[in-house]
Design a protein around this motif. Structure first.
Motif: not given
Ligand SMILES: [Zn+2]
Length: 285
Positions: A219-232, A234-238, A247-257
């Protein structure tokens, strides 16, 4: 023109292709493989070839299923040889091994309704290695353990069935994809586990909770994250993936952060979905 996948098709596929061609007034020419024969004898030959192939495929499929069932029902052998974490196979019984106490600990936490991540964190803190020998525990490996009824003394068998794939990558046909059957259709082998860790009721209670988690997550994964997996990163290259920030705002995050609650963590900042998606859209135009 060349239409290799179709030309390489066998059996019913070939027959269908041939009849499609005829219907549309196209005469196929074969450069390789069995040539198409013209009618009416040709149709009979094509038909015979198709039926032969079809029968061979079906025989192979039903043979595999029958073999597994015989193995379970007649010989009483485990259908899969992989023992669950904390156990090993001995004389066709699951017996505790050196990880048994760790598996008990894990279940104890699950029955106290610890969150999956929290369980992983505790196991890491106690220096208990994951089933794959890593120092950190992936949520998926904990869930795999919690899903396994063997810990309650029942070994699930024939959990998968063969189905037609949604998409074919090769010129195969028949039921080439395995799908997990609904839990109510699973079959269980009893009396093959020495010292089960939990009762069946406890197992079912944990299952119910995992099911709730699954529903909540989707239910919480509804939003379509268009750039998912496309941003690398710059610190750890994941890769960056999409989440809802605290804060309930959608964002892209480093998978290791983001999800990493213990161990070495990447310091990269999150990027607001709105900001970066607008930026990318303006560059595309
Ligand atoms: Zn990073």
């Amino acid at each position: 023109c060349r239409i290799r996948p179709w030309i390489e098709a066998k059996g019913i596929q070939r027959l269908l292709f041939l009849s499609d061609c005829r219907e549309n007034g196209v005469e196929p020419i074969v450069c390789q493989g069995t040539p198409f024969v013209s009618e009416p004898e040709g149709q009979l030959i094509e038909m015979a070839l198709a039926l032969g192939k079809e029968r061979a495929v079906r025989r192979a499929q039903s043979g595999a299923k029958q073999g597994l069932e015989d193995r379970v029902r007649l010989k009483g052998l485990p259908p899969t040889m992989k023992a669950p974490y904390g156990y090993q196979w001995k004389d066709s019984m699951l017996v505790p091994n050196q990880n048994y106490d760790n598996a008990c600990l894990l279940w104890e936490m699950a029955l106290k309704w610890f969150k999956i991540r929290h369980i992983g964190k505790e196991l890491y803190r106690m220096g208990i290695a994951s089933p794959k020998g890593k120092s950190t525990w992936q949520p998926s490996s904990i869930i795999t353990i919690l899903n396994n009824p063997a810990y309650a003394g029942r070994i699930a068998v024939l959990r998968y069935e063969r189905v037609e794939p949604k998409q074919r990558r090769k010129d195969t046909y028949g039921k080439t994809t395995a799908r997990m059957k609904p839990k109510k259709d699973w079959q269980y082998l009893e009396n093959l586990v020495e010292e089960p860790i939990i009762t069946w009721e406890q197992y079912m209670a944990v299952q119910e909770r995992l099911e709730l988690n699954r529903k909540y997550a989707s239910r919480n994964a509804k939003r379509n994250y268009l750039l998912r997996g496309l941003i690398e990163c710059q610190l750890c290259h994941r890769h960056y993936y999409g989440v809802k920030r605290t804060d309930q705002k959608p964002a892209y995050v480093c998978s290791n952060a983001w999800a990493q609650v213990y161990g070495k963590k990447c310091q990269a900042k999150s990027i607001s979905c709105h900001v970066i998606e607008e930026e990318v859209k303006s560059k595309i135009r």
